[in-house]
Each structure stands twice: as structure tokens, then as C-alpha cells.
Design an enzyme around this catalytic site. Structure first.
Site, PDB file in Angstrom:
ATOM      1  N   CYS A 140      -3.321  -8.043  -3.003  1.00 33.34           N
ATOM      2  CA  CYS A 140      -4.559  -7.274  -3.102  1.00 33.34           C
ATOM      3  C   CYS A 140      -5.640  -7.960  -2.273  1.00 33.34           C
ATOM      4  CB  CYS A 140      -4.986  -7.184  -4.565  1.00 33.34           C
ATOM      5  SG  CYS A 140      -6.501  -6.243  -4.820  1.00 33.34           S
ATOM      6  N   LEU A 141      -6.376  -7.168  -1.491  1.00 34.46           N
ATOM      7  CA  LEU A 141      -7.433  -7.747  -0.653  1.00 34.46           C
ATOM      8  C   LEU A 141      -8.521  -8.401  -1.505  1.00 34.46           C
ATOM      9  CD1 LEU A 141      -7.852  -5.016   2.124  1.00 34.46           C
ATOM     10  CD2 LEU A 141      -6.433  -7.061   2.128  1.00 34.46           C
TER      11      LEU A 141
ATOM     12  N   GLY B 264      -4.160  -0.280   1.694  1.00 31.80           N
ATOM     13  CA  GLY B 264      -4.990   0.573   0.851  1.00 31.80           C
ATOM     14  C   GLY B 264      -6.263  -0.157   0.497  1.00 31.80           C
TER      15      GLY B 264
ATOM     16  N   HIS C 216      -7.366   0.317  -9.592  1.00 28.86           N
ATOM     17  CA  HIS C 216      -8.664  -0.263  -9.214  1.00 28.86           C
ATOM     18  C   HIS C 216      -9.812   0.583  -9.780  1.00 28.86           C
ATOM     19  CE1 HIS C 216      -8.231  -3.752  -6.669  1.00 28.86           C
ATOM     20  NE2 HIS C 216      -7.342  -3.169  -5.883  1.00 28.86           N
TER      21      HIS C 216
ATOM     22  N   HIS D  26      -1.534   1.443  -7.436  1.00 27.10           N
ATOM     23  CA  HIS D  26      -2.354   0.237  -7.323  1.00 27.10           C
ATOM     24  C   HIS D  26      -3.838   0.619  -7.144  1.00 27.10           C
ATOM     25  CE1 HIS D  26      -2.951  -4.015  -5.608  1.00 27.10           C
ATOM     26  NE2 HIS D  26      -4.073  -3.401  -5.293  1.00 27.10           N
ATOM     27  N   GLU D  27      -4.083   1.606  -6.262  1.00 32.42           N
ATOM     28  CA  GLU D  27      -5.472   2.000  -5.969  1.00 32.42           C
ATOM     29  C   GLU D  27      -6.118   2.728  -7.149  1.00 32.42           C
ATOM     30  OE1 GLU D  27      -6.818   0.660  -3.451  1.00 32.42           O
ATOM     31  OE2 GLU D  27      -4.930   0.000  -2.596  1.00 32.42           O
TER      32      GLU D  27
ATOM     33  N   GLN E  56     -13.731  -2.126  -4.018  1.00 30.89           N
ATOM     34  CA  GLN E  56     -13.470  -3.375  -3.293  1.00 30.89           C
ATOM     35  C   GLN E  56     -14.519  -3.673  -2.223  1.00 30.89           C
ATOM     36  OE1 GLN E  56      -9.103  -2.240  -2.678  1.00 30.89           O
ATOM     37  NE2 GLN E  56      -9.008  -4.454  -2.916  1.00 30.89           N
TER      38      GLN E  56
END
Ligand code: ZN
Length: 172
Positions: free
Chosen positions: A100-101, A57, A146, A142-143, A62
Site C-alpha cells: 500500500c502506498l 490503485g 480504504h 483494497h481500495e 491517500q
């Protein structure tokens, strides 16, 4: 005559901790933006960027865009979510590992709702509703976090890996 300009997906730089952008709230996507070439290009670029890092995702913040847009990898292909809102969360939670990226090298256990109901708009700007459970529900939660400036490390009770990286990032 009508033709489209072929677009190439570009790899975008990832916004990582401690960049303060990750702590900001994203704005709603305007319906008119969905019809632009810029939006189509953005989706392509985000997909390439997510795939390049083996992510499941990626939220627009990000890659430096404070808009409520995320792409999620599913068994049926790529799912773009625009202005998603979780309108129901099951009280029943499930603990699982997340990374997480934007926080490379760090992994931790996070409790998420097992089942959620989501409202979003589709690529044509029409409202859409769907339910999600398990890992898919976890990724969505999670997204959406963000988009509200929340990271999984805020919710974790146990860091499995990368604690020293995290400590370093917080003292910077
Ligand atoms: Zn993330």
C-alpha cells in the site's frame, strides 16, 4: 467562445501511516462535483501521484480527501471509480500479496474474494455495474477498504516484508 484552461498534473503528498485520516470513513461523492474543474484536476493529480510511486490503485483518502473516489490502473487504461459499492463477493477466496502506498515498505498476504460485482457511478454521474475477478477484484477490494478506514494490514495473516517498520509505526 468556449475554451478550457489547460491543466497540469501535480504530484500530491501521500498520506501515510500513522496518519489517523487513514482510519476515517470517506463520504459519498456529490454528482455536481464531477462536473467541476476541481474534479478533473483531482483525477489528473491522483494519476500522477499514483504513477510516481508505481501504484496500481489510489484512493482519495491517500492524498487527504475523504471522498469515495479511487483510480485503478487496468490493462485498458485508468479506471476512476466513484462511490463504488461491492454488491456481491464470491465466497471463494484467494490469498495474494499486497502492499500500500500509505504503508511503504510493508508487504503481506491477504485473502480476498476471487470474484466481485460492483456498482459505481461513471464520470457523468450515471450508475454503472461491472464484474471483476482475480487481481483486478483484489485491487478494488483494497481500495474500497480504504474508503471505510480499513487497511490491508488489518486483514493480513502474514507480513512478508517490513514487519519492523510496521511495529515502529504502531508504537508512535
Ligand atoms: Zn492502499
Amino acid at each position: 467562445m468556449c475554451y478550457t484552461i489547460p491543466m497540469n498534473a501535480r504530484l500530491l503528498p501521500l498520506v501515510t501511516l500513522p496518519n489517523p485520516l487513514l482510519r476515517q470513513k470517506s463520504k459519498l461523492v456529490d454528482g455536481a462535483f464531477l462536473r467541476t474543474d476541481e474534479f478533473k484536476q483531482l483525477l489528473l493529480d491522483m494519476e500522477k501521484t499514483m504513477d510516481d510511486s508505481n501504484g496500481v490503485g489510489l484512493a482519495a483518502v491517500q492524498i487527504g480527501r475523504l471522498i469515495r473516489l479511487t483510480i485503478i490502473k487496468t490493462q485498458n487504461g485508468l479506471l476512476p471509480l466513484i462511490n463504488p459499492k461491492i454488491i456481491f463477493k464470491s465466497p471463494l477466496g484467494e490469498v495474494g500479496q499486497e502492499g500500500c502506498l500509505s504503508i511503504p515498505g510493508v508487504w503481506g498476504q491477504v485473502k480476498r474474494s476471487r470474484f466481485i460485482f460492483v456498482r459505481a457511478i461513471d464520470l457523468h454521474g450515471r450508475p454503472t455495474y461491472f464484474s471483476a475477478k482475480g487481481f483486478f477484484a483484489r485491487v478494488i477490494q483494497h481500495e474500497v477498504d480504504h474508503m471505510n478506514g480499513i487497511l490491508f494490514i488489518d486483514r493480513t495473516k502474514q507480513i512478508d516484508e517490513g514487519k519492523e517498520l510496521l511495529d515502529k509505526k504502531f508504537v508512535q
